[in-house]
Design an enzyme around this catalytic site. Sequence first.
Site, short mmCIF file in Angstrom:
data_model
loop_
_atom_site.label_atom_id
_atom_site.label_comp_id
_atom_site.label_asym_id
_atom_site.label_seq_id
_atom_site.Cartn_x
_atom_site.Cartn_y
_atom_site.Cartn_z
N ASP A 199 16.13 9.35 112.92
CA ASP A 199 14.83 8.85 113.34
C ASP A 199 14.21 10.02 114.08
O ASP A 199 14.64 10.35 115.19
CB ASP A 199 14.97 7.63 114.25
CG ASP A 199 13.61 7.05 114.65
OD1 ASP A 199 12.66 7.84 114.82
OD2 ASP A 199 13.49 5.83 114.81
N HIS A 200 13.23 10.67 113.48
CA HIS A 200 12.80 11.96 114.01
C HIS A 200 12.21 11.87 115.42
O HIS A 200 12.12 12.88 116.12
CB HIS A 200 11.83 12.67 113.05
CG HIS A 200 10.45 12.10 113.02
ND1 HIS A 200 10.07 11.09 112.16
CD2 HIS A 200 9.35 12.42 113.73
CE1 HIS A 200 8.80 10.82 112.36
NE2 HIS A 200 8.33 11.60 113.30
N HIS A 262 10.76 3.99 115.52
CA HIS A 262 10.33 4.99 116.51
C HIS A 262 10.14 4.40 117.90
O HIS A 262 10.71 4.88 118.89
CB HIS A 262 9.01 5.64 116.07
CG HIS A 262 9.07 6.33 114.75
ND1 HIS A 262 10.22 6.90 114.25
CD2 HIS A 262 8.11 6.57 113.81
CE1 HIS A 262 9.98 7.45 113.08
NE2 HIS A 262 8.71 7.25 112.78
#
Length: 514
Positions: A199-200, A262
């Site tokens: 999950d960047h 996010h």
Amino acid sequence: MPRDRSMSGTIPSMETAHDQLKDNTIIIVLGASGDLAKKKTFPALFALYRQEFLPRDCKIVGYARTKMDQADFEKRATSYIKNADDKTTANIIESFKQLLTYVSGDYEDGAAYDGLNKHLQEIESKYQSKEANRIFYLALPPSVFIPVSKNLKDHCYNAKGGVNRIIIEKPFGKDLDSARTLLNSVKQYWSEEETFRIDHYLGKEMVKNLLVLRFANITMGAAWDKNSISNVQITFKEPFGTEGRGGYFDEFGIIRDVLQNHLLQVLSILTMERPVSFAAEDIRDEKVKVLRCIPPIERNDTLLGQYVAANGKPGYLDDDTVPPNSVCPTFAATTLWIHNPRWEGVPFILKAGKALNESKVEVRIQFKDVTQGIFKDIARNELVIRIQPSEAVYLKLNSKTPGLHTRAIPTEMDLTYKRRFLDAKIPEAYEALILDALHGDHSNFVRHDELDVAWKIFTPILHWIEGKNGPRPHPVQYPYGSRGPKELEAFIEKYGYRRNADAYFWPITNMAAL
């Protein structure tokens, strides 16, 4: 300017020991012809190469269905590198190309992976050591995760010594059942230790800074609970619409695209208890504990919106790739409650939307009113953590106005990164996460049980939106380029958020000078 003596001495490190790959490593990027690889993966790998963070003798192999020769692949892999016209950068790009090779093949055909494995063995035959490491990066849609995971294990897994790791991009399923199917299928072939789910947002500088802000500052910890905090908002805003990608977006929606992953990740770090160490499992244990205290989202705690044409911009339904009469929300505000001793009764409002008035991701913590008495109707304190753009942390305080009168006005203690850290380069999230994967550090990756709990929170509301339990809700409309639905103001106010009585303006003029 004299150096502050309090800043001298050894800076404490948060690093822990990991299995860092130093030699004989191949990074295989599957989906190498796609946008994700072109825009994010390859530029991140180039940045790591430029800073000498890649393992020695590292090679990068692209794999995709697209037929490409070596020159076409090199052009695609380097097309999004910034400042490519700069002479120094151009020279490094030419050197970087020496690491690149490409193999084309199908994702579901096992025989194609035999060809990929043969290519990897040819590279490894030139290594002096028999040990060889393989990192498989899946820059692919989730529809092929399972066959690719299986084929990589069956045909490309190096069992002769060395490390094998697989990096998987979100989305990890569409609801609880599909996520469990995906997780269990991948786990048949790859162990949890070998699997890195990206999950960047966990690689973003300000998200990583949350651990330091919370646990390295006694002043923060003293006010970090229900006794001092009234409400928390975590906001994600994009100033553009679907722009021809409405077909993909309509399948997933804003909640799956942003909130469930996010923003929930940000919330978990913001609210978890202090881990016993910076070891990956200690951090992820605390994240899972706090997520388990959050019940599924209620319908009456949710506001849905969909943008319509305005300011010369098309509406969501004007996108030809969007199904006619779609009721997919492009804006969502949902309120989560954490039932534990620290956070009981504090609303956490997650907001995300497309086609809004600005680009911004931030956390806004609003504290409770001061005790009534000598001060009445005074502005509340707020701690704002700006994740992007222009990373910053600022605390809104009440201060006396200069002069002979005694009057309190809201002002701020401001830590804007570009002003404080003049020479610092803030890495892209993918740079940080790929480096973590090379080091074998799972701290900033999503664990299987963490993902399971996250889907439990969001699945009921997603099924309601999709009409699986009765009529689908119709989102309210908001104009392209606005702050969101007009109903948003009343929505957040019912959870105790209060705008300052005095007008407050963030000093934009100062930012423009940066």
